[in-house]
Write an enzyme that holds these catalytic residues in place. Structure first.
Site, PDB file in Angstrom:
ATOM      1  N   TYR A 148       0.856  -1.186   0.000  1.00  0.00           N
ATOM      2  CA  TYR A 148       0.000   0.000   0.000  1.00  0.00           C
ATOM      3  C   TYR A 148       0.885   1.226   0.000  1.00  0.00           C
ATOM      4  O   TYR A 148       1.875   1.293   0.734  1.00  0.00           O
ATOM      5  CB  TYR A 148      -0.904   0.009   1.235  1.00  0.00           C
ATOM      6  N   ASP A 243       9.282   2.652  -0.856  1.00  0.00           N
ATOM      7  CA  ASP A 243       8.321   3.332   0.018  1.00  0.00           C
ATOM      8  C   ASP A 243       8.682   2.943   1.451  1.00  0.00           C
ATOM      9  O   ASP A 243       8.292   1.882   1.928  1.00  0.00           O
ATOM     10  CB  ASP A 243       6.900   2.903  -0.340  1.00  0.00           C
ATOM     11  N   LYS A 271       5.299   9.079   8.605  1.00  0.00           N
ATOM     12  CA  LYS A 271       5.022   8.528   9.929  1.00  0.00           C
ATOM     13  C   LYS A 271       6.040   8.990  10.984  1.00  0.00           C
ATOM     14  O   LYS A 271       5.956  10.097  11.490  1.00  0.00           O
ATOM     15  CB  LYS A 271       4.912   7.004   9.826  1.00  0.00           C
TER      16      LYS A 271
HETATM   17  P1  KE4 Z   1      -0.456   8.475   4.573  1.00  0.00           P
HETATM   18  O1  KE4 Z   1      -0.968   9.212   3.348  1.00  0.00           O
HETATM   19  O2  KE4 Z   1      -1.556   7.689   5.254  1.00  0.00           O
HETATM   20  O3  KE4 Z   1       0.324   9.370   5.521  1.00  0.00           O
HETATM   21  O4  KE4 Z   1       0.622   7.413   4.080  1.00  0.00           O
HETATM   22  C1  KE4 Z   1       0.266   6.481   3.088  1.00  0.00           C
HETATM   23  C2  KE4 Z   1       1.197   5.287   3.187  1.00  0.00           C
HETATM   24  C3  KE4 Z   1       2.232   5.183   2.275  1.00  0.00           C
HETATM   25  N1  KE4 Z   1       3.096   4.146   2.324  1.00  0.00           N
HETATM   26  C4  KE4 Z   1       2.979   3.186   3.273  1.00  0.00           C
HETATM   27  C5  KE4 Z   1       3.956   2.051   3.279  1.00  0.00           C
HETATM   28  C6  KE4 Z   1       1.942   3.252   4.230  1.00  0.00           C
HETATM   29  O5  KE4 Z   1       1.825   2.274   5.163  1.00  0.00           O
HETATM   30  C7  KE4 Z   1       1.035   4.322   4.199  1.00  0.00           C
HETATM   31  C8  KE4 Z   1      -0.125   4.450   5.178  1.00  0.00           C
HETATM   32  N2  KE4 Z   1      -0.308   3.356   6.068  1.00  0.00           N
HETATM   33  C9  KE4 Z   1      -1.647   3.177   6.578  1.00  0.00           C
HETATM   34  C10 KE4 Z   1      -1.725   1.940   7.461  1.00  0.00           C
HETATM   35  N3  KE4 Z   1      -0.854   0.906   7.153  1.00  0.00           N
HETATM   36  C11 KE4 Z   1      -2.088   4.390   7.334  1.00  0.00           C
HETATM   37  C12 KE4 Z   1      -3.310   4.179   8.188  1.00  0.00           C
HETATM   38  C13 KE4 Z   1      -4.554   4.719   7.538  1.00  0.00           C
HETATM   39  O6  KE4 Z   1      -4.698   4.560   6.286  1.00  0.00           O
HETATM   40  O7  KE4 Z   1      -5.397   5.264   8.285  1.00  0.00           O
END
Ligand code: KE4
Length: 433
Positions: A148, A243, A271
């Protein structure tokens, strides 16, 4: 604290929230749609603990999905945020703290000479893709099933019908023409990567991968996988995008690139680097990054990019992570937890596979190895749901999805981990009855 089996205030709050917010939440996974309980509305958090509005205390293994590696409300982070906020919350102009943070990140990753700060992991990946396309003048992107990368259109796709076929949209609102610019292949399958690069020879701008997958649960790269991707990208003049939004500063200070010794061309971070505030980044060699406006022709911008409160939290967080042997401490806690969970499951006669890299881990309900998304889909999700509910009742807050990771922080104590293992012993026994 005696754990209740119901969460009346959260239930009421959820009902009210649905009147104003689609699904009652501002990010889907928070709705607890993948489990049969909750969601919980949170009142506060401190260290390794999180507190819901019904007054229940939990040991928190979600950690806001990764950022809270120091634990919640770390005194030093709170202190710098309080000091920064008194000077104003946003200027829309450059500040010294942004340069200091950029230098920290550059010093942490050998592959990075310059960075751009932005506000979310989605934005970092979206920009990395545009940058790769601008730099290589090619259009297609390869991504891995189960990984993701945020919710930009070209990432909301599923594997195409045939081998290395272009993708189909996995969300409404994503045009076919956009989805077809992405090719989805299995994670940990280097032959599939080679086939896709061959089938679309000369058209692939980048291969994008979570170097340790953590959005299908935690799935480590197979031995040599990352190095093989690196070699394939070099041969095809395709950029390799890591990523590291989860793995950066998590599994090592220098992320997966430090741990596995493979350099990315472009790195996405998020994060942890925000210390819990909205901040993310992408970084690369100067010849790639200088393609970004205003230095180059690839446009990218953001009102709150490099926000002074977020950069204050970020600088404090990364500074703390450089001291006191943090990563060995995190590893020791995680090894203790992983081993305890394995023993508890074995004692109860429950088949589990635990995948762990540094201080992220997943407990899959299966007696087989879990190496890719298909393996994850073959695990017993029903068992996970029962386990999740039993652990929650005992005050252990796991991610409400079998496709997420457990995050251990520096604030998790030996007592926390012992309590978690004890709760797991009970939960594993309960779900077998
Ligand atoms: P954000 O746009 O949510 O800050 O980041 C996206 C993203 C990009 N790359 C990786 C590897 C990620 O895990 C994420 C976001 N992770 C999710 C949960 N695994 C965030 C939680 C959510 O979607 O509320």
């Amino acid at each position: 604290m005696e754990q209740k089996e119901s969460y009346p205030k959260s239930a009421q709050a959820f009902a009210e929230a649905k009147s104003f917010l689609p699904g009652g939440v501002n990010s889907p996974v928070r709705a607890f749609g993948d489990v049969d309980v909750g969601p919980l509305f949170i009142a506060a958090a401190k260290g390794s603990k999180i507190y819901d509005i019904d007054g229940n205390e939990y040991i928190d293994y979600v950690g806001s999905w990764g950022p809270m590696i120091l634990g919640h409300a770390h005194p030093k982070v709170i202190e710098v945020i309080q000091a920064a906020v008194k000077k104003g919350t946003s200027f829309g102009a450059p500040t010294l703290a942004e340069t200091a943070l950029a230098e920290r990140i550059v010093n942490a990753f050998d592959s990075i000479e310059k960075i751009r700060l932005l506000s979310s992991g989605t934005e970092a990946v979206m920009t990395a893709i545009r940058l790769a396309r601008g730099y290589t003048k090619k259009d297609l992107i390869i991504k891995m099933a189960g990984c993701y990368h945020g919710h930009s259109d070209s990432m909301l796709v599923a594997a195409g019908s045939g081998l290395a076929e272009t993708a189909t949209a996995s969300s409404a609102g994503v045009p076919k023409s956009i989805a077809e610019l992405t090719v989805v292949i299995p994670y940990n399958d280097i032959d599939a990567a080679e086939d896709a690069l061959l089938k679309h020879k000369g058209k692939i701008a980048a291969v994008l991968v979570e170097p340790v997958a953590a959005n299908m649960g935690v799935v480590p790269p197979a031995e040599g996988y990352l190095k093989a991707l690196r070699n394939l990208c070099d041969a095809e003049e395709t950029l390799l995008i890591f990523d590291e939004v989860i793995t950066g500063f998590r599994i090592a200070y220098g992320g997966a690139q430090e741990l596995f010794g493979v350099k990315a061309d472009i790195t996405c971070l998020g994060k942890i680097i925000g210390g819990g505030l909205p901040l993310a980044a992408l970084g690369a060699r100067s010849d790639i990054m200088d393609m970004l406006a205003p230095a180059g022709p690839v446009y990218q911008a953001g009102t709150l990019s490099g926000n002074p409160i977020a950069t204050a939290a970020a600088n404090a967080t990364l500074d703390i992570l450089t001291k006191g042997d943090c990563y060995n401490k995190l590893k020791a806690k995680s090894v203790m937890l992983g081993a305890g969970l394995e023993d508890a499951a074995e004692d109860a006669g429950v088949a589990v596979t635990i995948n762990r890299v540094g201080s992220i881990m997943s407990c899959f309900f299966t007696d087989r190895p879990v190496r890719n998304f298909a393996d994850v889909q073959s695990t017993d999700i029903k068992q996970f749901k029962r386990f999740f509910a039993e652990m929650l009742k005992q005050g252990i807050y796991l991610a409400p999805s079998a496709y997420e990771a457990m995050f251990i922080s520096l604030a998790h104590t030996k007592q926390d981990i012992e309590k978690t293992i004890k709760a797991a012993q009970k939960a594993f026994r309960k779900i077998t009855n």
